[in-house]
Design an enzyme around this catalytic site. Sequence first.
Site, mmCIF file in Angstrom:
data_model
loop_
_atom_site.group_PDB
_atom_site.id
_atom_site.type_symbol
_atom_site.label_atom_id
_atom_site.label_comp_id
_atom_site.label_asym_id
_atom_site.label_seq_id
_atom_site.Cartn_x
_atom_site.Cartn_y
_atom_site.Cartn_z
ATOM 1 C CB THR A 1 -0.875 0.021 1.264
ATOM 2 O OG1 THR A 1 -0.037 -0.285 2.381
ATOM 3 C CG2 THR A 1 -1.963 -1.034 1.174
ATOM 4 N NE ARG B 1 -3.317 16.518 5.549
ATOM 5 C CZ ARG B 1 -3.808 17.105 6.630
ATOM 6 N NH1 ARG B 1 -4.091 16.402 7.689
ATOM 7 N NH2 ARG B 1 -4.019 18.414 6.637
ATOM 8 C CG ASN C 1 3.030 9.265 -2.191
ATOM 9 O OD1 ASN C 1 2.621 9.393 -3.341
ATOM 10 N ND2 ASN C 1 4.285 8.970 -1.913
ATOM 11 C CE LYS D 1 4.963 8.869 -8.640
ATOM 12 N NZ LYS D 1 6.392 8.878 -9.070
ATOM 13 C CB THR D 2 1.537 5.271 -2.581
ATOM 14 O OG1 THR D 2 1.254 6.326 -1.665
ATOM 15 C CG2 THR D 2 3.032 5.206 -2.840
ATOM 16 C CE LYS E 1 -12.887 10.422 4.172
ATOM 17 N NZ LYS E 1 -14.322 10.848 4.035
ATOM 18 N N GLY E 2 -8.883 5.512 5.079
ATOM 19 C CA GLY E 2 -8.237 4.419 4.353
ATOM 20 C C GLY E 2 -8.667 4.393 2.900
ATOM 21 C CB VAL E 3 -7.334 5.107 -0.218
ATOM 22 C CG1 VAL E 3 -7.872 6.472 0.172
ATOM 23 C CG2 VAL E 3 -5.826 5.043 -0.044
ATOM 24 C CD GLU F 1 -10.447 -3.173 2.993
ATOM 25 O OE1 GLU F 1 -10.673 -4.371 3.168
ATOM 26 O OE2 GLU F 1 -10.534 -2.320 3.908
#
Lengths: 735, 329, 178
Positions: free
Chosen positions: A464, A626, A629, A631-632, A698-700, A702
């Site tokens: 990730t 937020r 990065n 790119k990742t 916030k998680g990205v 999934e």
Amino acid sequence: MSTARELPVVGPALDRVDGPAKTAGQARYPSDFDAPGQAHGALVQSTIAAGRITGIDTSAAEAAPGVLAVFTHLNVPPLPRGPMTGLGVSPPAPLRDDRILHHGQHVALVVAETREQATAAARLVRVGYASVEPVLDLDDPRATTVDDPWGLDSERGDVEAGLAASAVRVEATYTTPDNTNNPLGLFSTLAAWDGDRLTVHDATQWPSMVRETLAHVFGVPETSVRVLSPYLGGGFGAGLRAWPHVILAVHAARELRRPVKLVLTRPQMFTSVGHRPKGVQHVRLGASADGRLLAIEHRGRSLLAAEDDDYEPFAAGSAVAYACPNVLTRDQQVRANVPAPVSMRAPAHAQGGFALESAMDELAQALELDPLELRLRNVADVHPALGLPWTSNALRECYAVGAERFGWSRRPARPRSQRDGHWLVGQAMAGVSYPWYQAPSLARATVTADGHAVVGGSGMDIGTGTYTVLTQLSARLLGLPPERVRLELGDSDLPKAPQAGGSGLTGALGSAVHDACTKLLDAFLDLVRDDPASPLRGSAPEDVLAADGGIRRRDDADRSETYDAILARHGRRELSADGSSTPARPAELGMAPAGAFGAHFVEVKVDEDLGLVRVSRLTTVIDGGRILNEKTARSQIIGGAIGGIGMALFEDTITDPVSGRIANATFGDYLVPVHADIPAMDVTFVGEPDRASPLGTKGVGEVGLVGVAAAIANAVHHATGIRVRSLPITLDALL
Amino acid sequence: MRTFEYVRPLDVPDALAAHAGDTATAYLAGGTTQLDLMKDGVLEPARLVDITRLPMRGIFTEGTALRVGALTTMEELAADPTVERRLPLVREALLLGASVQLRNMATIGGNLLQRTRCRYFRDPGVAACNKRAPGSGCAAVTGPARMHAILGVSERCIALHASDVAVALVALDAVVHVEGPEGDRSVPLTEFYVEAGTRPEVEHTLGHGELITAVEIPRLPETTRSGYLKVRDRVSYEFALTSAAVALDIENGMIRDARIGLGGVGSKPWRAAAAEEVLRDAPPGPAVFREAAEAAVTGAWTVPGTEFKVELAKRTLVRQLTTVSEVAP
Amino acid sequence: MTFTPEVPPAAPDSHPGVAGTTTAFTVNGTPRSVAADTRVTLLDALRDLLALTGTKKGCDQGACGACTVHVDGRRVLACLTLLAQCEGREVTTIEGLSRDGRPHPMQEAFVRHDGFQCGYCTPGQIMSAVALLREDRARTDKDIREFMSGNLCRCAAYPNIVAAIRDVAQRGGVDADL
């Protein structure tokens, strides 16, 4: 001091810090490690799905060249089941008795001097079985069921009344097959005992959990166990449990008093490390004539192993997806003679989103309303169950930006109205509301005498970008260039951090890193508080910021000092601080913590005669809070969305209805997307930093997958007029 | 994999002698089928004769045919200028097969002898497989069988011959040159393969210990148009659900000659002679193409998982006849 | 009869166990002689006997491309190649791509374009991509996608991999690997 609040909303696209190692073949994955004197294991798996072992003849295997031992239920003492983890029970212990609960269950472990010898000898183990007819089907009347397995069933308002009051109703059943996580890296365990000390290189997404499990199972202190997973060849959830083969390898190493390495085969990856379970979902929606949702009923059923648990609440997400006064969700699991399921990227939401967002498209059609407009009329501007404002929610912006980038306004309303040669063309969309999840985490930050920082926790980087984003974050917080920050991850000896899973690690470990870096600056200020030689003496945290390899006054840029100078003057080799983070509590916030939101816009082409389906365009807009990065994070969304394309069009783990054997357990037969299946993809981030955590992330990991299958199914309908409610959508359904 | 002896002869007589017709000996060429099946425990030779250093590589023009050394790789054959110019159906079939890496390894001789992808055949843990263990039954007929065959099959075996290029080659009446302990012989490819029939374990007429040394491919006349259509779920890197190799010689609005091979449907690479008969001396057009397609799948034997292939195979053939003939659909 | 070579039993310290073959070949420009069990594949020999673990095992069945290496300049799958078959061959692995300590342009492009996530398939993707340029098959995105389709990426970095290859192709194409 510097705070996360000062970070940009979309962070710089720093190249991955582990990129040079990974592209040079120098990053070492669990199966890349060897230990002196190691032996090699090979598993023997059952060829029936239900019944008993009547006898095992290991004599030929034991006599084979190089064989050191054959472990079966006859010579392995009862091992305790692992402890309860943060994600539920541990899998049952391996080789505990003569019962067979699924095809592909481990029945023996052969250990030999070489890999080739172990593999060859495993074929010589003769197992006798007394077979009974297995339960394999959701509708098998013999199956036991588990209602409301997670206490997430929900009800608000009165669904029947809502439906009765609705001008338009739709009702449909959707089915999804077993999918297999299939990370490219074969799962591997290298276990080495040194007295009572155990070191394990394991393919895990959660080193601290494996450590706790092994300590519990083998009766040693947690401090005696070290689990390493600095790099992992993917997991997608498969690495969230301490599977039976891990226990077996550790047991064999202890018995043989030498290191044992066990690498699963690709077919074994289908039966040994979980899968996304198949299920059936029934959805009823009702709406007023102007497209306001008046009722959502979502009932889900999924298949579960005979004696194990799995988290898969298909329907639960529908309780919070839309503003709707009358909602009922029900989930049920059905026990069967199948290998244990496990979370697979966006568990439950992958399947639940397919059903709900397909049904929304059907509702839009029934209403003769634009599917995007239907979503917009039902956006939950406050949390629909709690009634609280979201900590962040840019779903409307996702829809607006996506529609603009995709060119939604040019889409004709009527299905089967666009053609490109023999290809029928269609466009459709789906929305996503992904749940918030976070676990507690610890972290440590250290600055050494040479002015470098070492920052870490036991969480790991599954691909990730954890190494990279935490490097960026630490560098920013400590005022160091990224190349002077080294991240340590994937080692259970480091401060305990949660799993790489649930889209929660960056938020949890990142917040702990933030805390550790903050405290480290405090520690430096403490060190110089009464230091007459320091220009920073007497400074409070709010007086300073981190910059240029040290600390300086906000009010006077000339009053600054580097870390190495402070450490040198005080005769310290390093200074460390521990940090922690705890999940936000909605009641304290007065807000509902939000997960990511998103919208997918898809164009497909369907061959009119041959039924071939090709995704020709995909636009995805994500509110991930937020973005540390760009790119990742973008790669995460791309990867998730392509996982959704695989789920929509290809992935189908097929179980033989007679034997319970998985009939396509290879990469030649279980299809995942390849290069040629994937068009150029358009990914955009919108939104603001989330208010539930200091980082605002916030998680990205999934959200990119959820809803893609529905968007594709909806686009297939738009192209052809044919509604496909069963995945994967293969040409057979479109002939 | 069980242990084996490995030998690497440098010429054909040595290879034949090293093999000696021993039932426990096998030849190894590209390895993409042989080693895979050895790892699966399906093949367990005691001796492997590596034939990759034999002088059987290269492409030569012989009269109106191309003579292709059996060790020529799929990539090499696809890159041949004559193949590109005169045998588009062969080139397309080659390049739509497998991946570049596999095509760099797999030889044309080995490709013709590739074994079925049936996952019941390829798992010795499955007891019932007439192809692997004659007389044991067929577990695939009651299983999910989407990738299985519908022509030349029965309840004894529904395994598919998954080669693409072999489909083009049977359509072209390619000839296989064989050397064996009893000497040389040549076999038309249409007679080389055997339908599953009553003995699914017998797939071809090659004797144990015989070597394919070359494949002779007749060049198509300049006026013939040809091509290969492969239908599959993924865009690339997947075996065919159905495929059609078509060559049409159309003169003055009439089909003078038609050659049709079907893939993804047969227990052997399927020559659709009945369909060719329908087309011959007929004007190309949708009606006759559909009639030919009906003829092509006559005798199809399906199980629930393969029923869709009857219609799909017909549509595949009609599409490819339409494409090659350049007739408006 | 001219069998080559008549094989002695493997030296026990090289690879314990049954009699095998000794294979002399070149790996990343260095001559190597490896005695091993005949069953040992090129993939396992590289990883287990030569400590070159950059080449990955994703399926061991020739279906994923993670083990892609170059043998005599052509990309092949090391998992379906016996070590013994490599006698006299020149093998190049991911560890052999760099020149004078500098990464190959393709390696740099993969980093620049984020052409990987977990990184496990990456050595195979890069070896395939370098060969792709040599084959002159990187002229269009469609061609890149088609001729890279033998390399699975489960994290699905596909668009970024295509971007990386396109970038290298545009910067110098087949010369980029010199």
